[in-house]
Design a protein around this motif. Structure first.
Motif, PDB file in Angstrom:
ATOM      1  N   GLN A  55      28.790  54.375   7.152  1.00  0.00           N
ATOM      2  CA  GLN A  55      28.729  55.058   8.442  1.00  0.00           C
ATOM      3  C   GLN A  55      29.967  55.909   8.718  1.00  0.00           C
ATOM      4  O   GLN A  55      29.836  57.097   9.050  1.00  0.00           O
ATOM      5  CB  GLN A  55      28.486  54.055   9.562  1.00  0.00           C
ATOM      6  N   ARG A  74      21.575  61.679  12.463  1.00  0.00           N
ATOM      7  CA  ARG A  74      20.212  61.346  12.031  1.00  0.00           C
ATOM      8  C   ARG A  74      20.234  60.428  10.826  1.00  0.00           C
ATOM      9  O   ARG A  74      19.509  59.429  10.765  1.00  0.00           O
ATOM     10  CB  ARG A  74      19.432  62.625  11.722  1.00  0.00           C
ATOM     11  N   SER A  77      21.381  56.983  11.936  1.00  0.00           N
ATOM     12  CA  SER A  77      20.341  56.335  12.724  1.00  0.00           C
ATOM     13  C   SER A  77      19.224  55.795  11.841  1.00  0.00           C
ATOM     14  O   SER A  77      18.777  54.650  11.996  1.00  0.00           O
ATOM     15  CB  SER A  77      19.771  57.334  13.736  1.00  0.00           C
ATOM     16  N   ARG A  78      18.779  56.587  10.892  1.00  0.00           N
ATOM     17  CA  ARG A  78      17.680  56.156  10.021  1.00  0.00           C
ATOM     18  C   ARG A  78      18.110  55.029   9.101  1.00  0.00           C
ATOM     19  O   ARG A  78      17.342  54.092   8.845  1.00  0.00           O
ATOM     20  CB  ARG A  78      17.156  57.348   9.220  1.00  0.00           C
ATOM     21  N   ALA A  80      20.470  52.840   9.790  1.00  0.00           N
ATOM     22  CA  ALA A  80      20.629  51.666  10.648  1.00  0.00           C
ATOM     23  C   ALA A  80      19.282  51.015  10.911  1.00  0.00           C
ATOM     24  O   ALA A  80      19.159  49.778  10.880  1.00  0.00           O
ATOM     25  CB  ALA A  80      21.289  52.059  11.959  1.00  0.00           C
ATOM     26  N   ALA A  81      18.266  51.819  11.146  1.00  0.00           N
ATOM     27  CA  ALA A  81      16.924  51.292  11.395  1.00  0.00           C
ATOM     28  C   ALA A  81      16.394  50.558  10.169  1.00  0.00           C
ATOM     29  O   ALA A  81      15.781  49.484  10.288  1.00  0.00           O
ATOM     30  CB  ALA A  81      15.987  52.422  11.793  1.00  0.00           C
ATOM     31  N   ARG A  82      16.644  51.101   8.984  1.00  0.00           N
ATOM     32  CA  ARG A  82      16.156  50.462   7.754  1.00  0.00           C
ATOM     33  C   ARG A  82      16.896  49.160   7.478  1.00  0.00           C
ATOM     34  O   ARG A  82      16.291  48.172   7.042  1.00  0.00           O
ATOM     35  CB  ARG A  82      16.295  51.426   6.588  1.00  0.00           C
ATOM     36  N   LYS A  84      18.298  47.272   9.758  1.00  0.00           N
ATOM     37  CA  LYS A  84      17.855  46.325  10.780  1.00  0.00           C
ATOM     38  C   LYS A  84      16.469  45.772  10.439  1.00  0.00           C
ATOM     39  O   LYS A  84      16.205  44.573  10.609  1.00  0.00           O
ATOM     40  CB  LYS A  84      17.824  47.032  12.142  1.00  0.00           C
ATOM     41  N   ALA A  85      15.588  46.619   9.949  1.00  0.00           N
ATOM     42  CA  ALA A  85      14.242  46.180   9.576  1.00  0.00           C
ATOM     43  C   ALA A  85      14.305  45.188   8.416  1.00  0.00           C
ATOM     44  O   ALA A  85      13.510  44.225   8.367  1.00  0.00           O
ATOM     45  CB  ALA A  85      13.368  47.382   9.214  1.00  0.00           C
TER      46      ALA A  85
END
Length: 88
Positions: A55, A74, A77-78, A80-82, A84-85
């Motif tokens: 990051q 972007r 963010s993407r 981080a989402a992956r 977290k998932a």
């Protein structure tokens, strides 16, 4: 080919700046690749650690002008989402 001394100096400056930008881009991509590999392996702890390292590199690239700041945001963010998932 550059004819004037100022044009020759500009060429030298551009070459130096290009080398710096290429190194920054390469460094950022290396950190991104480490996150991608951790995500692919399914190791959520390694992915989170790699993301924490990646990051600031991504944001530094944006700050230095290698990436646009929205592009960097972007990407972060993407990722981080992956991450977290994967942890969920």
């Amino acid at each position: 080919m550059a004819n004037t001394s100022s044009a020759k100096k500009a060429v030298r400056k551009i070459e130096a700046r290009t080398a710096v930008n290429r190194a920054r881009t390469s460094r950022m991509r290396t950190f991104l690749r480490k996150v991608e590999e951790a995500l692919a392996s399914g190791d959520s702890a390694a992915a989170a650690e790699a993301f924490r390292a990646a990051q600031p590199e991504i944001m530094r690239a944006a700050q230095k002008g290698v990436l646009h700041k929205n592009t960097a945001s972007r990407k972060v963010s993407r990722l981080a989402a992956r991450v977290k998932a994967l942890a969920a």
